[in-house]
Enzyme design. Structure first.
Site, PDB file in Angstrom:
ATOM      1  N   LYS A  16       1.193   4.189  -2.943  1.00 31.95           N
ATOM      2  CA  LYS A  16       0.972   5.626  -2.743  1.00 31.95           C
ATOM      3  C   LYS A  16       2.251   6.420  -3.014  1.00 31.95           C
ATOM      4  CE  LYS A  16      -3.425   5.756  -1.931  1.00 31.95           C
ATOM      5  NZ  LYS A  16      -4.344   6.556  -2.757  1.00 31.95           N
ATOM      6  N   TYR A  63       0.834  -1.203   0.000  1.00 28.22           N
ATOM      7  CA  TYR A  63       0.000   0.000   0.000  1.00 28.22           C
ATOM      8  C   TYR A  63       0.870   1.255   0.000  1.00 28.22           C
ATOM      9  CZ  TYR A  63      -3.306   3.634   1.280  1.00 28.22           C
ATOM     10  OH  TYR A  63      -4.045   4.789   1.281  1.00 28.22           O
TER      11      TYR A  63
END
Ligand code: NDP
Ligand code: 8X3
Length: 254
Positions: free
Chosen positions: A158, A154
């Site tokens: 990002k 994750y």
């Protein structure tokens, strides 16, 4: 801002959380909405609700999985001119060590948060370039700036959003197109419910003892960024709840 009146605003992930709040705030500002997500029923409900409050604006909904490149391109052909694109669709699956992350979870995060954002941007940016006009607002995360344990994929996805946003600043430097990245800290949405696969008590424990941001808090910053005069680009913003200092550092009231 009156600058948003009559603008055509495309929001991905508008069926929940930050995206839904953005839809409400842009509607309030008099913008026309193009709302995309997989859950069309949610979008239809939101559209009905907003139409009753703001009869003057035009709202269209699109059942769209941003991972599906061909579908994104085909759907985008029906959009017309987009003034503002809010690349918001995104998610996290699980909270696990890298070696325990399944291929499916990895693919879902990268295909949605990175490739999905690219698919939508590739579908919309050429029109902006041709008109020399437009604003792309990417929803990144503090997790893209500070990696944390059990968040590798994750956080990496990002970080990719941050790099893509920065590269786009260079690629549009000779145009009137604005590229902005808003990086939220802890926001209470369906984010943690999705992360923990529907386990509501696990999701609730994330926000225990803190006053997190909500979707409206981020939507207000999106509206602010979108509403600046055309020569002003807020390239980057980091938005925390008051009791957060870093990706995984929050003060919890005992
Ligand atoms: P929510 O789960 O409430 O909303 C996520 C939205 O993304 C939903 O509307 C969902 O719609 C949509 N979405 C997910 N997958 C896809 C897909 N494949 N295609 C199209 N839409 C998709 O979470 P948030 O509002 O919190 O998340 C919004 C963004 O904010 C994400 O990018 C997230 O990473 C980011 N963020 C969130 C933070 C937080 O603490 N909540 C902090 C920092 C950043 P549907 O399921 O109907 O497709
Ligand atoms: C969401 C914030 O810290 O849960 O992007 O990853 S965090």
């Amino acid at each position: 801002s009156s600058r948003l009146l009559g603008k055509n605003v495309l929001i991905t992930g508008a069926s929940s959380g930050i995206g839904e709040a953005c839809a409400r705030h842009f509607a309030q500002a008099g913008s026309n909405l193009l709302l995309a997500a997989r859950r069309k029923d949610r979008l239809e409900k939101l559209k009905k609700d907003l139409e009753s409050q703001h009869p003057q604006i035009n709202i269209r909904t699109f059942e769209l999985d941003v991972r599906n490149r061909a579908k994104v391109q085909a759907t985008a052909a029906t959009f017309g001119d987009i003034d503002v694109l809010v690349n918001n669709a995104g998610l996290v699956i699980g909270l696990e060590k890298l070696e325990d992350i399944t291929e499916e979870a990895m693919d879902t995060m990268i295909d949605t948060n990175v490739k999905g954002l690219v698919h939508v941007t590739q579908a919309v940016l050429p029109g902006m370039r041709a008109r020399d006009k437009g604003h792309i607002i990417n929803i990144g995360s503090v997790a893209g700036q500070q990696a944390y344990g059990n968040g590798s994929i994750y956080c990496g996805s990002k970080a990719a959003v941050a790099s893509i946003s920065k590269a786009l600043l260079f690629e549009t430097i000779d145009t009137a197109i604005r590229i902005s990245e808003i990086n939220p800290g802890m926001v209470e949405t369906e984010f943690s419910v999705v992360r923990f696969k529907g386990d509501k008590s696990k999701a609730d424990s994330v926000y225990k003892g803190v006053h997190p941001l909500d979707g409206n808090d981020i939507a207000e910053t999106v509206i602010f960024v979108a509403g600046r005069p055309e020569h002003v680009n807020i390239a980057e913003m980091l938005v925390f709840p008051t009791n957060q200092a870093a990706a995984t550092t929050v003060y919890r009231k005992p």
